[in-house]
Design a protein around this motif. Structure first.
Motif, PDB file in Angstrom:
ATOM      1  N   ARG A  33       0.924  -1.173  -0.083  1.00  0.00           N
ATOM      2  CA  ARG A  33      -0.179  -0.002   0.082  1.00  0.00           C
ATOM      3  C   ARG A  33       1.035   1.451   0.009  1.00  0.00           C
ATOM      4  O   ARG A  33       1.878   1.262   0.686  1.00  0.00           O
ATOM      5  N   ILE A  34       0.388   2.022  -0.742  1.00  0.00           N
ATOM      6  CA  ILE A  34       1.216   3.612  -0.764  1.00  0.00           C
ATOM      7  C   ILE A  34       0.313   4.698  -0.725  1.00  0.00           C
ATOM      8  O   ILE A  34      -0.797   4.606  -1.228  1.00  0.00           O
ATOM      9  N   GLY A  35       0.829   5.942   0.047  1.00  0.00           N
ATOM     10  CA  GLY A  35      -0.106   6.937   0.097  1.00  0.00           C
ATOM     11  C   GLY A  35       0.623   8.275   0.352  1.00  0.00           C
ATOM     12  O   GLY A  35       1.721   8.400   0.141  1.00  0.00           O
ATOM     13  N   ASN A  52      -3.857   0.704  -3.142  1.00  0.00           N
ATOM     14  CA  ASN A  52      -2.946  -0.407  -3.147  1.00  0.00           C
ATOM     15  C   ASN A  52      -2.130  -0.277  -4.284  1.00  0.00           C
ATOM     16  O   ASN A  52      -2.484   0.052  -5.321  1.00  0.00           O
ATOM     17  N   TRP A  53      -0.899  -0.784  -4.076  1.00  0.00           N
ATOM     18  CA  TRP A  53       0.061  -0.658  -5.014  1.00  0.00           C
ATOM     19  C   TRP A  53      -0.378  -1.558  -6.452  1.00  0.00           C
ATOM     20  O   TRP A  53      -0.017  -1.082  -7.336  1.00  0.00           O
ATOM     21  N   GLY A  54      -1.000  -2.581  -6.270  1.00  0.00           N
ATOM     22  CA  GLY A  54      -1.601  -3.244  -7.220  1.00  0.00           C
ATOM     23  C   GLY A  54      -2.937  -3.014  -7.800  1.00  0.00           C
ATOM     24  O   GLY A  54      -3.489  -3.446  -8.744  1.00  0.00           O
ATOM     25  N   GLY A  55      -3.416  -1.816  -7.046  1.00  0.00           N
ATOM     26  CA  GLY A  55      -4.442  -1.265  -7.892  1.00  0.00           C
ATOM     27  C   GLY A  55      -5.825  -1.214  -6.853  1.00  0.00           C
ATOM     28  O   GLY A  55      -5.857  -2.257  -5.970  1.00  0.00           O
ATOM     29  N   GLY A  56      -6.800  -0.402  -6.971  1.00  0.00           N
ATOM     30  CA  GLY A  56      -8.060  -0.353  -6.207  1.00  0.00           C
ATOM     31  C   GLY A  56      -7.825  -0.063  -4.925  1.00  0.00           C
ATOM     32  O   GLY A  56      -6.643   0.659  -4.466  1.00  0.00           O
ATOM     33  N   ALA A  57      -8.886  -0.252  -4.177  1.00  0.00           N
ATOM     34  CA  ALA A  57      -8.965  -0.042  -2.649  1.00  0.00           C
ATOM     35  C   ALA A  57      -8.262   1.264  -2.382  1.00  0.00           C
ATOM     36  O   ALA A  57      -7.008   1.298  -1.568  1.00  0.00           O
ATOM     37  N   THR A  58      -8.816   2.199  -2.619  1.00  0.00           N
ATOM     38  CA  THR A  58      -8.284   3.723  -2.316  1.00  0.00           C
ATOM     39  C   THR A  58      -9.183   4.362  -0.836  1.00  0.00           C
ATOM     40  O   THR A  58     -10.233   3.780  -0.769  1.00  0.00           O
ATOM     41  N   PHE A  68      -9.708  15.524  -3.534  1.00  0.00           N
ATOM     42  CA  PHE A  68      -8.434  14.840  -3.961  1.00  0.00           C
ATOM     43  C   PHE A  68      -8.543  13.528  -4.502  1.00  0.00           C
ATOM     44  O   PHE A  68      -9.603  12.620  -4.267  1.00  0.00           O
ATOM     45  N   THR A  69      -7.812  13.161  -5.487  1.00  0.00           N
ATOM     46  CA  THR A  69      -7.780  11.769  -6.065  1.00  0.00           C
ATOM     47  C   THR A  69      -6.460  11.262  -6.118  1.00  0.00           C
ATOM     48  O   THR A  69      -5.503  11.885  -6.724  1.00  0.00           O
ATOM     49  N   ILE A  70      -6.575   9.848  -5.687  1.00  0.00           N
ATOM     50  CA  ILE A  70      -5.166   9.172  -5.599  1.00  0.00           C
ATOM     51  C   ILE A  70      -5.102   8.306  -7.003  1.00  0.00           C
ATOM     52  O   ILE A  70      -6.194   7.662  -7.068  1.00  0.00           O
ATOM     53  N   SER A  71      -3.949   7.991  -7.733  1.00  0.00           N
ATOM     54  CA  SER A  71      -3.708   6.947  -8.729  1.00  0.00           C
ATOM     55  C   SER A  71      -2.314   6.497  -8.692  1.00  0.00           C
ATOM     56  O   SER A  71      -1.577   7.154  -8.138  1.00  0.00           O
ATOM     57  N   LEU A 100       4.369  -2.251   3.638  1.00  0.00           N
ATOM     58  CA  LEU A 100       4.776  -3.671   2.986  1.00  0.00           C
ATOM     59  C   LEU A 100       3.238  -4.050   3.210  1.00  0.00           C
ATOM     60  O   LEU A 100       3.291  -5.240   2.841  1.00  0.00           O
ATOM     61  N   GLY A 101       2.475  -3.931   4.060  1.00  0.00           N
ATOM     62  CA  GLY A 101       1.222  -4.471   4.328  1.00  0.00           C
ATOM     63  C   GLY A 101       0.058  -3.752   4.187  1.00  0.00           C
ATOM     64  O   GLY A 101       0.133  -2.636   3.465  1.00  0.00           O
ATOM     65  N   GLU A 102      -1.226  -4.239   4.622  1.00  0.00           N
ATOM     66  CA  GLU A 102      -2.568  -3.315   4.461  1.00  0.00           C
ATOM     67  C   GLU A 102      -2.629  -2.144   4.974  1.00  0.00           C
ATOM     68  O   GLU A 102      -3.152  -1.183   4.704  1.00  0.00           O
TER      69      GLU A 102
END
Length: 121
Positions: A33-35, A52-58, A68-71, A100-102
């Motif tokens: 996860r990144i933010g 999520n680094w793999g996509g979705g779950a914002t 604001f919008t994160i992508s 490294l985790g959720e």
């Protein structure tokens, strides 16, 4: 190790828009996860948005969720925060963080050095 470098900060008038980016390098395959977090002068660092680094779950902090919008772009290993309808209270140093985790919070393992966003009245 994961390295995070923010860019795109600057000054804008209230009501304007700004886009900031975070370039990730190193062992990005380990990131879940990144933010973004932000810290205004004299205030505690607070959560802004994450994905999520793999996509979705914002998810977003309450004060920014309608503006604001994160992508993320995994081909470029970047995460972008599009900020619209900016307010003077959005003025802060914006930090990119990776977990490294959720869970992504102030204890997340990797941090960038931050980029300053200034919103004038």
């Amino acid at each position: 190790q994961v390295q995070l470098v923010e860019s795109g900060g600057g000054s804008v008038q209230a009501g304007g828009s700004l886009r900031i980016s975070c370039a990730a390098s190193g062992r990005t395959s380990s990131v879940y996860r990144i933010g973004w977090f932000r810290q205004a002068p004299g205030k505690e660092r607070q959560f802004v948005a994450a994905i999520n680094w793999g996509g979705g779950a914002t998810n977003y902090g309450d004060s920014v969720k309608t503006r604001f919008t994160i992508s993320r772009d995994n081909t470029k290993n970047t995460v972008t925060l599009q900020m619209n309808s900016l307010k003077p209270e959005d003025t802060a140093v914006y930090y990119c963080a990776a977990s490294l985790g959720e869970i992504i919070n102030l204890n997340s393992r990797y941090w960038g050095k931050g980029t300053l966003v200034t919103v004038s009245p």
